[in-house]
Design a protein around this motif. Structure first.
Motif, PDB file in Angstrom:
ATOM      1  N   PHE A 247      30.238 -15.780   0.981  1.00 31.49           N
ATOM      2  CA  PHE A 247      29.211 -16.831   0.947  1.00 31.49           C
ATOM      3  C   PHE A 247      29.660 -18.054   1.730  1.00 31.49           C
ATOM      4  N   LEU A 248      30.858 -18.542   1.450  1.00 30.31           N
ATOM      5  CA  LEU A 248      31.332 -19.760   2.097  1.00 30.31           C
ATOM      6  C   LEU A 248      31.447 -19.583   3.606  1.00 30.31           C
ATOM      7  N   SER A 249      31.921 -18.423   4.028  1.00 35.43           N
ATOM      8  CA  SER A 249      32.062 -18.169   5.452  1.00 35.43           C
ATOM      9  C   SER A 249      30.700 -18.001   6.121  1.00 35.43           C
ATOM     10  N   PHE A 254      26.338 -19.759   9.629  1.00 31.99           N
ATOM     11  CA  PHE A 254      24.933 -20.041   9.897  1.00 31.99           C
ATOM     12  C   PHE A 254      24.732 -21.506  10.281  1.00 31.99           C
ATOM     13  N   LYS A 255      25.429 -22.389   9.581  1.00 27.84           N
ATOM     14  CA  LYS A 255      25.285 -23.825   9.836  1.00 27.84           C
ATOM     15  C   LYS A 255      25.688 -24.175  11.261  1.00 27.84           C
ATOM     16  N   LYS A 256      26.693 -23.509  11.789  1.00 29.41           N
ATOM     17  CA  LYS A 256      27.180 -23.835  13.121  1.00 29.41           C
ATOM     18  C   LYS A 256      26.465 -23.066  14.230  1.00 29.41           C
ATOM     19  N   ASN A 272      21.608 -22.325   2.178  1.00 33.45           N
ATOM     20  CA  ASN A 272      22.450 -21.847   1.085  1.00 33.45           C
ATOM     21  C   ASN A 272      21.692 -20.876   0.182  1.00 33.45           C
ATOM     22  N   LYS A 273      20.452 -21.204  -0.135  1.00 26.68           N
ATOM     23  CA  LYS A 273      19.639 -20.322  -0.975  1.00 26.68           C
ATOM     24  C   LYS A 273      19.419 -18.982  -0.301  1.00 26.68           C
ATOM     25  N   GLU A 274      19.149 -19.027   1.017  1.00 21.61           N
ATOM     26  CA  GLU A 274      18.879 -17.787   1.742  1.00 21.61           C
ATOM     27  C   GLU A 274      20.133 -16.927   1.861  1.00 21.61           C
ATOM     28  N   VAL A 275      21.282 -17.552   2.016  1.00 27.79           N
ATOM     29  CA  VAL A 275      22.536 -16.795   2.103  1.00 27.79           C
ATOM     30  C   VAL A 275      22.791 -16.049   0.797  1.00 27.79           C
ATOM     31  N   HIS A 277      20.525 -15.170  -1.495  1.00 21.68           N
ATOM     32  CA  HIS A 277      19.490 -14.144  -1.654  1.00 21.68           C
ATOM     33  C   HIS A 277      19.759 -12.958  -0.730  1.00 21.68           C
ATOM     34  N   LEU A 278      20.150 -13.238   0.500  1.00 23.58           N
ATOM     35  CA  LEU A 278      20.427 -12.172   1.456  1.00 23.58           C
ATOM     36  C   LEU A 278      21.569 -11.289   0.983  1.00 23.58           C
ATOM     37  N   TYR A 279      22.626 -11.901   0.467  1.00 25.28           N
ATOM     38  CA  TYR A 279      23.763 -11.120  -0.026  1.00 25.28           C
ATOM     39  C   TYR A 279      23.331 -10.197  -1.162  1.00 25.28           C
ATOM     40  N   GLU A 280      22.589 -10.734  -2.099  1.00 26.53           N
ATOM     41  CA  GLU A 280      22.139  -9.931  -3.242  1.00 26.53           C
ATOM     42  C   GLU A 280      21.279  -8.760  -2.780  1.00 26.53           C
ATOM     43  N   GLN A 281      20.373  -9.009  -1.836  1.00 18.40           N
ATOM     44  CA  GLN A 281      19.459  -7.978  -1.375  1.00 18.40           C
ATOM     45  C   GLN A 281      20.183  -6.863  -0.636  1.00 18.40           C
ATOM     46  N   ILE A 282      21.010  -7.233   0.332  1.00 20.38           N
ATOM     47  CA  ILE A 282      21.601  -6.206   1.183  1.00 20.38           C
ATOM     48  C   ILE A 282      22.668  -5.398   0.445  1.00 20.38           C
TER      49      ILE A 282
END
Length: 384
Positions: A247-249, A254-256, A272-275, A277-282
């Protein structure tokens, strides 16, 4: 100019749509909102796209049919894993094996200006001048002929690519449903996407003068079933890493990277919310589909093990997937390992409140993969 300066030269990243079908590029205007502050970026993208039009049209009409007829593609090897789980490092290591074919960074942006000699000369030179020496999100070295994810190119002719989210980040959940799960995508369009993927692989193999294609494409982590429809005997390497570090990475990456590619505004809070959610989904999709992979065609590895002893881990991968040639590739891989000893990872800081949110969101995956809170992250106490 010194070698170090060349490696760290400044550059400009542009939206990957510079090499897309003009019809798909125009479709962005009608389907997705382009925010006013990015209009000039979109105009530049359109200009480059128009200049590229005659070259890619020639290749699509004259050159591509030869590769579309190729049916004897050996079953590829797919590297799976969420972004920032070590997929790039693993891909770069394995690509030091001369038998491994891959999609280059240049091909991922200009997939149909590859074998047109004049077009390649012009646009490869253009890309080489613009691409930064290192990727903004993680300091990974960039170059036009280095291995790259094929997802950028998969939306060039058929409007299906999860990486449209780099341009339209507010649509990331929609893109996940449509372009990873293929919800709402009709069968004809799905088959065109498959055909385009196989064409991309065939051209990648010719470009690298190899017969075995090695894919590194994180969106494929949620597409195992679809990949098996295309290649029933495909082999898979899934690499995973501590979800909190991922998540942190990913958040940092994404931010950069987004400021260079986006055509829509999005706040850091939304990212942050999308990151999460994306992790949980994939990861959910991967766990549900991995049982479809034939026995002996999947090996799962930990990023931490790749860091500690890469040669031992790679030897196990070759053995478990029955890939020949490790001994002949070992020297080149070891040289690359030695060259990476000076690579510096980004440091991460996390508040206690953020940590609690992540533990709750990733609890299932952390338990399933046997991870706990990493010790190398600085935790800040929340202000009272």
């Amino acid at each position: 100019m010194s070698k170090e300066k060349k490696q760290t030269k400044k550059g400009i990243l542009m939206p990957p749509a510079v090499g897309y079908s003009f019809q798909i590029l125009l479709g962005f205007v009608f389907k997705y909102r382009i925010d006013f502050r990015f209009i000039f970026r979109f105009i530049i993208t359109v200009v480059v796209n128009i200049i590229n039009w005659p070259f890619r049209t020639y290749e699509r009409l004259i050159i591509n049919p030869k590769y579309k007829r190729q049916t004897g593609i050996e079953s590829p090897i797919f590297i799976l894993g969420h972004w920032r789980s070590g997929t790039t490092h693993l891909h770069n290591l394995l690509c030091k094996d001369p038998q491994m074919g891959y999609t280059t960074t240049y091909q991922s942006v200009f997939p149909d200006t590859l074998f047109n000699k004049l077009g390649y000369f012009l646009f490869e030179g253009f890309a080489r001048l613009l691409i930064p020496g290192k990727r903004a999100g993680d300091n990974v070295t960039l170059g036009t002929e280095l291995p790259q994810e094929e997802e950028f190119a998969l939306g060039d002719k058929t409007p299906i690519s999860f990486y449209y989210f780099w341009m339209f980040p507010r649509k990331i959940r929609l893109f996940y449903k449509r372009f990873i799960r293929f919800e709402g995508i009709d069968n004809a369009k799905k088959e065109r996407w498959k055909a385009n993927y196989k064409l991309l692989i065939a051209k990648s193999l010719k470009n690298t003068n190899t017969e075995l294609y090695l894919s590194k494409n994180p969106p494929n982590t949620g597409r195992v079933k679809l990949l098996l429809e295309m290649f029933p005997n495909a082999r898979f390497i899934n690499i995973h890493r501590n979800p909190i570090e991922v998540f942190l990475s990913t958040e940092n990456f994404f931010k950069k990277m987004l400021p260079h590619l986006q055509l829509q505004n999005i706040s850091q809070k939304e990212i942050n919310k999308e990151v999460i959610h994306l992790y949980e989904q994939i990861m959910t999709d991967y766990f549900q589909q991995k049982s479809l992979i034939p026995e002996g065609n999947l090996v799962e590895v930990r990023y931490e093990d790749l860091e500690k002893n890469p040669m031992s881990l790679l030897k196990r991968v070759y053995s478990e997937l029955d890939i020949s040639g490790f001994e002949s590739a070992e020297h080149g891989i070891q040289d690359y390992v030695n060259s990476m000893k000076s690579y510096k990872k980004n440091n991460h800081i996390l508040s206690k409140k953020q940590l609690d949110i992540l533990i709750e969101a990733f609890d299932f995956t952390m338990k399933k993969l046997n991870y706990s809170v990493p010790l190398n992250i600085d935790i800040l106490e929340d202000e009272v």
